[in-house]
Write an enzyme that holds these catalytic residues in place. Structure first.
Site, PDB file in Angstrom:
ATOM      1  N   SER A 227       0.846  -1.191   0.000  1.00 61.71           N
ATOM      2  CA  SER A 227       0.000   0.000   0.000  1.00 61.71           C
ATOM      3  C   SER A 227       0.890   1.252   0.000  1.00 61.71           C
ATOM      4  O   SER A 227       1.627   1.472  -0.944  1.00 61.71           O
ATOM      5  CB  SER A 227      -0.956  -0.038   1.192  1.00 61.71           C
ATOM      6  OG  SER A 227      -1.975   0.927   1.060  1.00 61.71           O
TER       7      SER A 227
ATOM      8  N   HIS B 184      -8.055  -5.190  -0.535  1.00 61.90           N
ATOM      9  CA  HIS B 184      -6.791  -4.535  -0.202  1.00 61.90           C
ATOM     10  C   HIS B 184      -5.914  -5.395   0.701  1.00 61.90           C
ATOM     11  O   HIS B 184      -4.697  -5.345   0.619  1.00 61.90           O
ATOM     12  CB  HIS B 184      -7.080  -3.192   0.476  1.00 61.90           C
ATOM     13  CG  HIS B 184      -5.885  -2.304   0.590  1.00 61.90           C
ATOM     14  ND1 HIS B 184      -5.221  -1.801  -0.500  1.00 61.90           N
ATOM     15  CD2 HIS B 184      -5.230  -1.817   1.688  1.00 61.90           C
ATOM     16  CE1 HIS B 184      -4.222  -1.048  -0.107  1.00 61.90           C
ATOM     17  NE2 HIS B 184      -4.198  -1.048   1.219  1.00 61.90           N
TER      18      HIS B 184
ATOM     19  N   ASP C 162      -9.930  -4.308  -4.760  1.00 58.46           N
ATOM     20  CA  ASP C 162      -9.296  -3.360  -3.846  1.00 58.46           C
ATOM     21  C   ASP C 162      -9.949  -1.990  -4.004  1.00 58.46           C
ATOM     22  O   ASP C 162      -9.921  -1.393  -5.080  1.00 58.46           O
ATOM     23  CB  ASP C 162      -7.805  -3.273  -4.157  1.00 58.46           C
ATOM     24  CG  ASP C 162      -7.017  -2.550  -3.089  1.00 58.46           C
ATOM     25  OD1 ASP C 162      -7.615  -1.763  -2.325  1.00 58.46           O
ATOM     26  OD2 ASP C 162      -5.798  -2.754  -3.008  1.00 58.46           O
TER      27      ASP C 162
END
Length: 352
Positions: free
Chosen positions: A194, A314, A279
């Site tokens: 991320s 995610h 995501d």
């Protein structure tokens, strides 16, 4: 951990690791004679202790079981500090298996980082990482600015128009580990997910020679495009972390480090880039277009893989065994690229 008494006295509780985490336990009674707290380190699983105020006695109540003949004494933790280019001391947490040799020869090493939103990087126990440690791969965490390890000011020093500190800190940590002969460029891998994917992506553009191998998890690599789209669920709320690209000053600063924008002709290392179709935080097309452009620009022939999980979000796969399979996939790539023998764990000399 320090215990303060009503008369102003202070008693410090020592622990056997240089790197560890402590959490407050369940302590609902303000008149209790003991304190319960939780402790873990990269070599010790989550443990619950009871501390008696009157005697200072510490009692182990429960420790999470780790199967397979695991022993914390087979591993060692260290706290190091790299010196940033502006003189700031950057903490590094390191865990490795106790090694037979005492010559201090370099070893394969995985350097991880995040550095955003004021979140401290978890330096606790991971049973999955034991498989790397047992094969002679050390694991380090670069506690770069932008995280929360050293308080709010550590976050402030790595956000908005100070964001470049996050990337230079990570590079300086990697350089420090090489300079101290803990590893070499050819034995060094880096990993981030991320905002940590943004970290490793920006660092690679600045220093393509930084390492041999990269694992980039759901990476936030197209910063300018995503932060320019106010219809996305997270964009507006994150203006305070990255800036608002509709403002010329913020745009100019973000353009300096945006990984996709700054890709160039260079000999990038081997990379595994992972994304998920569902995501909602980092859209799958960010890593996809990043990899496509890197394939066009890179001058090396190292592996460049894009792995898209068609059923995850995610956080990756949510099932217990699916998650383990994902980790095994990542570790297989890592061990193959670093030419680590995956057949048998490294032997341990318990007298070291």
């Amino acid at each position: 951990l320090a215990i303060l008494s009503e008369d102003g006295g202070r008693r410090v509780i020592d622990f056997p690791d240089e790197v560890y985490e402590i959490y407050g336990g369940w302590n609902p009674d303000p008149a209790a004679k003991e304190l319960r707290f939780l402790y873990e380190s990269p070599r010790r699983p989550l443990t619950i202790f009871a501390y008696k105020f009157e005697t200072g006695e510490r009692t182990l109540l429960k420790q999470r079981e780790v199967l397979g003949g695991f022993s914390p004494e087979d591993y060692v933790t260290r706290r190091l500090h790299a010196t940033g280019r502006d003189g700031t001391k950057i903490p590094i947490s390191l865990v490795s298996r106790v090694r037979q040799e005492t010559t201090g020869s370099p070893q394969p090493l995985l350097l991880q980082g995040y550095g955003a939103y004021g979140y401290p990087y978890h330096a606790g126990f991971s049973s999955a990482q034991i498989s790397l440690l047992d094969r002679g791969v050390a694991i380090a965490i670069a506690h770069v600015r932008g995280g929360g390890e050293l308080g709010k000011m550590w976050h402030e020093a790595g956000r908005m128009n100070e964001k470049m500190n996050t990337f230079t800190d990570f590079i300086d940590c990697a350089d420090h580990l090489v300079e101290q002969r803990l590893t070499t460029r050819s034995l060094l891998a880096i990993e981030g997910g991320s905002a940590g994917g943004l970290l490793v992506g920006a660092a690679l553009n600045m220093r393509p020679d930084l390492c041999d191998t990269v694992i980039s998890q759901v990476p936030f690599v197209d910063v300018l495009t995503t932060m320019s789209d106010a219809t996305l669920p997270l964009t507006v709320g994150e203006y305070e972390e990255w800036g608002d690209p509709s403002k010329a000053e913020d745009y100019a600063y973000m353009r300096q480090y945006c990984p996709y924008t700054n890709l160039r002709e260079a000999a990038y290392p081997a990379m595994l880039v992972k994304t998920s179709l569902h995501d909602s935080q980092v859209m799958y097309w960010e890593p996809a277009k990043y990899v496509a452009r890197m394939r066009r620009l890179r001058t090396s022939h190292a592996p460049l893989l894009l792995h898209t999980n068609m059923a995850a979000g995610h956080g990756g796969a949510s099932g217990r065994y699916d998650r383990l399979r994902e980790t095994a996939f990542d570790y297989t790539f890592l061990l193959h690229q670093l030419a680590v023998d995956i057949r048998a764990p490294a032997p341990v000399n318990n007298n070291t």
